[in-house]
Design an enzyme around this catalytic site. Structure first.
Site, PDB file in Angstrom:
ATOM      1  N   TYR A 114       1.990 -12.216   0.116  1.00 28.28           N
ATOM      2  CA  TYR A 114       2.116 -10.891  -0.509  1.00 28.28           C
ATOM      3  C   TYR A 114       3.529 -10.593  -1.004  1.00 28.28           C
ATOM      4  CZ  TYR A 114      -2.114  -9.913   2.302  1.00 28.28           C
ATOM      5  OH  TYR A 114      -3.351  -9.945   2.878  1.00 28.28           O
ATOM      6  N   ARG A 168       2.547 -13.620   5.519  1.00 31.14           N
ATOM      7  CA  ARG A 168       2.651 -12.439   4.666  1.00 31.14           C
ATOM      8  C   ARG A 168       3.737 -12.533   3.595  1.00 31.14           C
ATOM      9  NH1 ARG A 168       3.951  -7.892   5.962  1.00 31.14           N
ATOM     10  NH2 ARG A 168       2.459  -6.725   4.707  1.00 31.14           N
ATOM     11  N   GLU A 192     -10.868   3.356  11.104  1.00 28.65           N
ATOM     12  CA  GLU A 192     -10.728   1.931  11.387  1.00 28.65           C
ATOM     13  C   GLU A 192      -9.288   1.457  11.187  1.00 28.65           C
ATOM     14  OE1 GLU A 192     -13.433   0.158   8.662  1.00 28.65           O
ATOM     15  OE2 GLU A 192     -15.224   1.051   9.574  1.00 28.65           O
ATOM     16  N   PRO A 193      -8.352   1.945  12.007  1.00 30.83           N
ATOM     17  CA  PRO A 193      -6.961   1.507  11.846  1.00 30.83           C
ATOM     18  C   PRO A 193      -6.753   0.091  12.372  1.00 30.83           C
ATOM     19  CG  PRO A 193      -7.170   2.832  13.814  1.00 30.83           C
ATOM     20  CD  PRO A 193      -8.522   2.848  13.147  1.00 30.83           C
ATOM     21  N   GLY A 194      -5.891  -0.629  11.736  1.00 33.35           N
ATOM     22  CA  GLY A 194      -5.505  -1.955  12.219  1.00 33.35           C
ATOM     23  C   GLY A 194      -3.996  -2.050  12.259  1.00 33.35           C
ATOM     24  N   ARG A 195      -3.407  -2.269  11.085  1.00 33.01           N
ATOM     25  CA  ARG A 195      -1.957  -2.392  10.934  1.00 33.01           C
ATOM     26  C   ARG A 195      -1.217  -1.210  11.576  1.00 33.01           C
ATOM     27  NH1 ARG A 195       0.463  -4.543   6.168  1.00 33.01           N
ATOM     28  NH2 ARG A 195      -1.590  -4.402   5.218  1.00 33.01           N
ATOM     29  N   CYS A 214       6.993 -28.150   4.082  1.00 34.74           N
ATOM     30  CA  CYS A 214       7.306 -28.804   2.809  1.00 34.74           C
ATOM     31  C   CYS A 214       6.696 -28.032   1.640  1.00 34.74           C
ATOM     32  CB  CYS A 214       6.794 -30.249   2.849  1.00 34.74           C
ATOM     33  SG  CYS A 214       7.447 -31.262   1.518  1.00 34.74           S
TER      34      CYS A 214
END
Length: 423
Positions: A326, A322, A282-285, A353
């Site tokens: 992170y 991100r 199940e690859p994504g990135r 802001c």
């Protein structure tokens, strides 16, 4: 201008005649036509990443299920479907996207800890490949809904192997303190219950221990634990046909080591040799991150004699969360090499802001107001995490193929944002 080799090797963007290009397309031309901020993707790199992973497993019966949460843009889903991908989803909305993009429902696995009754019914009626079940309560609900709908639900248990993926705590999913999966000590009893349930069809076993994994050893540890459980279930007459190893393969953002897909694939092939198991990943990135950039323009420069130099751009944390979420590192490159400005160290910040609204910090760049810059490695968890914070329309998205490009998601308007509200 000196560029870090890893930065340029990882990204799909390259300089030619002083201009930054994605494939053969000048990013300045896209900005002139489409405006900024805009996400821009390389079709060839998306396809090549898929091919590399598929090739690493060619000697095994396998299916790549693209993790839709990484980037759910319809054009990207359609491309992967045409390449033969199945899909890993975590919501009914993602299933709707897969279907709209032409994905086959019988190549969809449904993960996630909080599947609602409506989502389960939708998936059952659609005829998905499998539910990756993450709790005893979820297993019971799927059985109840299958009985009501006169279906037999295909299921696998997602096992939490208590393996440390050695990654950021927000994207670690395989430890006991994480919310995901079924504890190994509870798995056998749940498999026995599912095997005896006439409304369930036990297909396989699954796990996913985290994301952005650079060292494959934790992945092998998890696989070995799954195989021990498969053998134990075989002895009880519960024969599984599928094994889902999840994803999490790391990519290069800054100076990380490349994930050696071929070496990983060879080890997986060895471990599964002689077993009648169909493999899923199940690859994504891994498929999308370095195939995309976020194109943005410098609005203002705020240099300081002492302290921080700020480059205020028209992209913000609502476009790319991100870094704020992170503390993630993204490469930054000027779209045109600038010989007139003096290089300084800049923090790249947005107009929102919030002090947490930043895209990159302490980058050595030669900038002028009005310059275009590219935020690299933005093809994963960029557009999918975007929002309308500060009533900012979400960015346009563009697909590049050679010298051509097309808008695959138009920029939101203020009318789009306001249209769902009433007094």
């Amino acid at each position: 201008m000196t560029l870090q080799p890893t930065l340029m090797n990882a990204s799909a963007a390259r300089y030619s005649d002083g201009a930054l290009r994605l494939e053969q397309t000048n990013l300045s031309a896209i900005a002139e036509t489409v405006g900024t901020p805009a996400y821009v993707y390389s079709e060839s790199m998306l396809s090549e990443q898929y091919r590399v992973l598929d090739e690493s497993l060619k000697t095994l019966p396998h299916q790549i299920h693209y993790a839709v949460k990484a980037n759910s843009t319809l054009a990207i889903l359609k491309l992967f479907a045409e390449l033969g991908a199945g899909f890993d989803i975590v919501s009914g909305g993602e299933l709707s996207r897969v279907l709209a993009a032409g994905g086959a429902p019988d190549r969809v696995v449904f993960s996630g800890v909080g599947k609602s009754t409506e989502e389960i019914d939708f998936a059952l009626k659609t005829g998905i490949e499998c539910f990756n079940v993450e709790s005893a309560s979820e297993l019971a609900r799927i059985s109840q809904r299958a009985q009501l709908l006169h279906k037999r639900a295909p299921v696998a248990l997602r096992i939490n192997p208590n393996v440390d993926a050695m990654t950021h705590p927000y994207i670690s999913t395989g430890l006991k303190e994480n919310k995901f999966g079924v504890a190994q000590e509870d798995a056998v009893i749940l498999y026995q219950q599912a095997h005896a349930d006439p409304h369930l069809r036990v297909k396989g076993i699954a796990c996913h221990i985290g994301s952005q994994i650079s060292d494959p050893e934790p992945l092998f540890d998890a696989l070995d634990q799954l195989l021990l459980l498969v053998d134990e279930l075989n002895k009880q007459g519960i024969v599984l046909s599928d094994i889902d190893l999840g994803g999490g393969f790391g990519v290069v953002y800054q100076d990380e080591s490349d994930f050696d897909v071929d070496a990983w694939g060879s080890s997986v092939v060895q471990r599964l040799a002689g077993r009648d198991l169909h493999l899923s990943v199940e690859p994504g990135r891994f498929l999308t991150a370095n195939a995309g950039i976020l194109l943005t323009r410098v609005e203002y420069l705020k240099p300081a004699e002492s302290g921080k130099n700020f480059a205020v751009v028209d992209a913000a944390m609502n476009d790319l969360l991100r870094p704020s979420l992170y503390q993630a590192w993204h490469g930054v490159l000027p779209v045109s090499e600038n010989s007139e400005a003096r290089a300084k160290r800049w923090d790249i910040v947005g107009p929102i802001c919030e002090s947490g609204d930043w895209l990159a910090k302490d980058r050595q760049l030669a900038l002028r107001e009005g310059d275009l810059i590219a935020i690299l490695s933005a093809g994963a968890y960029g557009s999918t995490l975007s929002s309308n914070y500060n009533t900012r329309p979400r960015a346009a998205e563009v697909m590049v193929s050679g010298e051509k490009y097309r808008v695959v998601r138009r920029r939101e308007s203020l009318q789009d944002i306001l249209s769902t509200e009433s007094f």
